[in-house]
Design an enzyme around this catalytic site. Structure first.
Site, mmCIF file in Angstrom:
data_model
loop_
_atom_site.group_PDB
_atom_site.id
_atom_site.type_symbol
_atom_site.label_atom_id
_atom_site.label_comp_id
_atom_site.label_asym_id
_atom_site.label_seq_id
_atom_site.Cartn_x
_atom_site.Cartn_y
_atom_site.Cartn_z
ATOM 1 N N GLU A 58 10.110 -1.917 23.402
ATOM 2 C CA GLU A 58 9.378 -1.502 22.438
ATOM 3 C C GLU A 58 9.333 -2.592 21.613
ATOM 4 O O GLU A 58 8.072 -2.680 21.204
ATOM 5 C CB GLU A 58 10.174 -0.207 21.916
ATOM 6 N N TRP A 88 6.678 6.669 23.332
ATOM 7 C CA TRP A 88 5.640 6.799 22.692
ATOM 8 C C TRP A 88 4.804 7.756 23.459
ATOM 9 O O TRP A 88 3.533 7.992 22.921
ATOM 10 C CB TRP A 88 4.808 5.366 22.482
ATOM 11 N N TYR A 102 2.216 -0.293 14.787
ATOM 12 C CA TYR A 102 3.137 -1.447 14.395
ATOM 13 C C TYR A 102 2.596 -2.829 14.868
ATOM 14 O O TYR A 102 2.559 -3.736 14.097
ATOM 15 C CB TYR A 102 4.552 -0.956 14.833
ATOM 16 N N ARG A 134 10.804 -15.833 -1.955
ATOM 17 C CA ARG A 134 11.250 -14.640 -2.005
ATOM 18 C C ARG A 134 9.849 -13.739 -1.247
ATOM 19 O O ARG A 134 9.836 -12.456 -1.694
ATOM 20 C CB ARG A 134 11.453 -14.079 -3.439
ATOM 21 N N CYS A 154 7.167 4.547 10.483
ATOM 22 C CA CYS A 154 8.337 4.866 9.698
ATOM 23 C C CYS A 154 9.442 3.696 9.188
ATOM 24 O O CYS A 154 9.532 3.687 8.154
ATOM 25 C CB CYS A 154 9.160 5.724 10.721
ATOM 26 N N ARG A 174 10.795 4.677 5.676
ATOM 27 C CA ARG A 174 10.269 5.797 4.725
ATOM 28 C C ARG A 174 10.844 7.127 5.218
ATOM 29 O O ARG A 174 11.211 7.939 4.495
ATOM 30 C CB ARG A 174 8.757 5.966 4.582
ATOM 31 N N SER A 175 10.990 7.348 6.573
ATOM 32 C CA SER A 175 11.532 8.347 7.301
ATOM 33 C C SER A 175 12.253 7.983 8.540
ATOM 34 O O SER A 175 12.239 7.118 9.244
ATOM 35 C CB SER A 175 10.264 9.338 7.733
ATOM 36 N N ASP A 177 14.923 9.719 11.214
ATOM 37 C CA ASP A 177 15.483 10.592 11.908
ATOM 38 C C ASP A 177 16.776 10.244 12.437
ATOM 39 O O ASP A 177 16.817 9.315 13.481
ATOM 40 C CB ASP A 177 14.620 10.858 13.173
ATOM 41 N N ALA A 269 11.225 15.722 18.216
ATOM 42 C CA ALA A 269 10.394 16.480 17.176
ATOM 43 C C ALA A 269 8.945 15.866 17.086
ATOM 44 O O ALA A 269 8.801 14.636 16.497
ATOM 45 C CB ALA A 269 10.805 16.933 16.079
#
Length: 270
Positions: A58, A88, A102, A134, A154, A174-175, A177, A269
């Site tokens: 991946e 996917w 991505y 930076r 995500c 952000r999310s 699992d 899910a």
């Protein structure tokens, strides 16, 4: 991987029930962080079997800039992502297309004047030539393209930090699992860190994983409780062929001394 298991415990102890997009239901916390020192071993979960080849496939698919799971790629030894892993498949259309996800954002971020920015190559160049910057950042959250994506990113934003011959990286996700995705995310960014560190004559250092909505799906709870009864094994090592970053292929990665407990099936899910 005590850090990962401590995250599971924290959510089971403090998480609150929350509805989610899939309708499955979760318990979640908001705002978590764990650090993984790659000098201590490769951070692959050992309390269940995790297929690193699928994770690397991946990642190489992302790095190729591809957005189609049926595209045969030299980096995947002439195979498509779909032929190696079905990770996917549930989001792709009938042609295997996912939209500007991505890989597209990492390698082909489109500018207002129709040009494209290769964020990965830019990051490598900055690590080599301006390591104290930076601004060594890669961003997948392109607001203009979100509605065109089969699944918005995500793991959406990461930053590199060079210090004393060491390459560190922090990811904002952000999310998250925790049962299915997070072990993959940790391992994937650890591989990327090793690849870029080798390319830039640095040591892979500390991966900081910062997560927003950090959740366990309700149908994953029992499987994670089983994992918590298991004792973690010594972390494995990863060996990567001595090649240029953009020449690395799937068979150039070897996982050594991976001891693990039996696989635990978690339903995805969608």
């Amino acid at each position: 991987m005590q850090q990962y298991l401590s995250l599971v415990r924290e959510i089971l102890r403090n998480g609150e029930e929350r509805k989610d997009r899939t309708g499955t239901g979760t318990i979640s916390i908001f705002g978590a962080q764990r650090k993984y020192d790659l000098c201590e071993g490769f951070p692959l979960v050992t309390t269940k079997k995790v297929n690193l080849q699928n994770i690397i496939a991946e990642l190489l698919w992302f790095l190729s800039g591809s957005t189609n799971i049926n595209e045969k790629l030299e980096r995947l030894n002439g195979k498509s992502l779909h032929e190696i892993t079905k990770i996917w498949d549930d989001w792709a259309d009938k042609q295997g297309e996912l939209g500007p996800v991505y890989g597209y954002q990492w390698r082909k971020w489109k500018t207002y004047d129709g040009k494209f920015i290769d964020q990965i190559q830019n990051a490598i160049d900055m690590i080599r030539h301006n390591p104290s910057s930076r601004r060594i950042l890669v961003n997948a959250w392109n607001v203009a393209d979100i509605d065109k994506m089969a699944l918005p990113p995500c793991h959406m934003f990461f930053q590199f930090y060079v210090i004393n011959g060491r390459l560190d990286c922090q990811l904002y996700q952000r999310s998250a699992d925790v049962a299915l995705g997070v072990p993959y995310n940790i391992a994937s960014y650890a591989v990327l860190m090793h690849m870029i560190a080798e390319e830039c004559n640095l040591e892979a250092g500390i991966f900081t994983h910062t997560t927003g909505d950090t959740h366990i799906y309700l149908n994953h709870i029992e499987g994670l409780k089983l994992q918590l009864t298991r004792k973690p094994h010594v972390l494995p090592k990863i060996k990567i062929a001595k090649k240029a970053f953009w020449d690395l292929k799937l068979d150039d990665f070897t996982l050594e001394n991976y001891e693990y407990d039996p696989f635990i099936k978690f339903e995805i899910a969608v």
